[in-house]
Scaffold this active site. Structure first.
Site: not given
Ligand code: ADP
Length: 279
Positions: A50, A94, A117
């Site tokens: 990422k 994460q 997200d």
């Protein structure tokens, strides 16, 4: 032979477009903050991927690292700090998190406007209500992959295997919004094979290598394999590719199918948040 639904080229073109849009914005670059708890090697490598993608797109990124034993209040305080940081447009935690961290509290703590997200209840609600909001990256990537290959879910039967908040539920919502008739199957579903055989589009996100064999797939189906499991032999999807591929009209490879799109859509979501911050 089935059409191979490759994600790498599509992801590269999305990333290139995002990079040029970000450059054209002027002012500060988009900023992504990642929170990483523990030292799971898979999480480390996802986070590294990422960050690298951010760098290539001209974004700034940061990682806030914590030990496995971190208390929830410490994580929530870090999220509050990032929420208030005007150089940060997107915040993601994460996964997986250690068991003692309540996932729901973390999802609720991130400002909905920085929730790249799409896990905040406000964004989840927007998705199911068909309103504008931030859509989770992997499900959004699946829809892009279908679209780029001319596969239209409208009026067709879609079966999603898995009901997680990350993949199964949101991709079901997107397929529904695209006018598919959607079934969500899961670990308690009876006779999964016959449910899956109803699908024109079969999306599988169970994380069980080999779960989906030839008897789960109708001739001509489109099979999207999201289940990535690390095995001794490398990355494995849910689908037994060798036996299923000859039946399909189209199928994703693992790796190289949906995976690359997840990061591309993360950049796209971060850019969208940056634009939102700019008004
Ligand atoms: P992801 O992060 O890919 O969404 P999770 O590991 O969070 O995946 O969730 C796995 C999902 O797969 C769950 O919703 C679960 O119900 C589903 N699942 C697990 N085992 C089976 C099975 N044998 N058949 C069908 N679905 C399953």
């Amino acid at each position: 032979m089935a059409l191979l639904l490759e994600g790498r080229g599509l992801a590269a073109s999305i990333r290139a477009r995002v990079a040029s849009e970000a450059a054209a914005l002027g002012g500060r670059p988009p900023g992504l903050a990642v929170i990483l708890v523990g030292d799971d090697p898979a999480s480390e490598s996802y986070v590294a991927g990422k960050r690298k993608a951010c760098e290539k797109a001209g974004f700034v990124s940061s990682v806030s690292r914590f030990f496995d034993s971190v208390g929830p209040e410490v994580l929530l305080a870090e999220i509050a700090r990032l929420n208030a940081d005007p150089s940060i447009d997107g915040i993601l935690c994460q996964l997986p998190l250690p068991g003692h961290i309540p996932l729901d509290a973390v999802a609720r703590a991130v400002l909905p406007s920085k929730d790249v997200d799409g896990f905040h209840p406000q964004n989840v609600g927007s998705l199911w209500r068909g309103e504008r909001g931030i859509v989770p990256c992997t499900p959004a990537g699946i829809m892009r992959l279908l679209d780029a290959n001319g596969i239209d879910p409208s009026g067709r039967r879609a079966v999603v295997v898995g009901r997680s908040g990350i993949v199964g539920k949101p991709v079901a919502a997107l397929l529904l919004a695209a006018n598919a008739t959607v079934t969500i199957a899961h670990s308690k579903t009876r006779d999964l094979a016959s449910v899956c055989r109803e699908a024109y589009i079969l999306v599988t996100a169970a994380g069980i290598p080999g779960l989906i064999g030839a008897d789960f797939v109708a001739p001509g189906a489109v099979v999207i394999d999201v289940g990535i499991t690390r095995t001794a032999g490398g990355l494995a999807g849910d689908v037994d590719f060798e036996s299923v591929e000859p039946l399909c009209s189209a199928i994703t490879p693992v790796p190289g199918g949906v995976g690359p799109l997840t990061i591309a859509l993360l950049l796209e979501n971060t850019l969208a948040c940056r634009k939102l911050a700019a008004g």
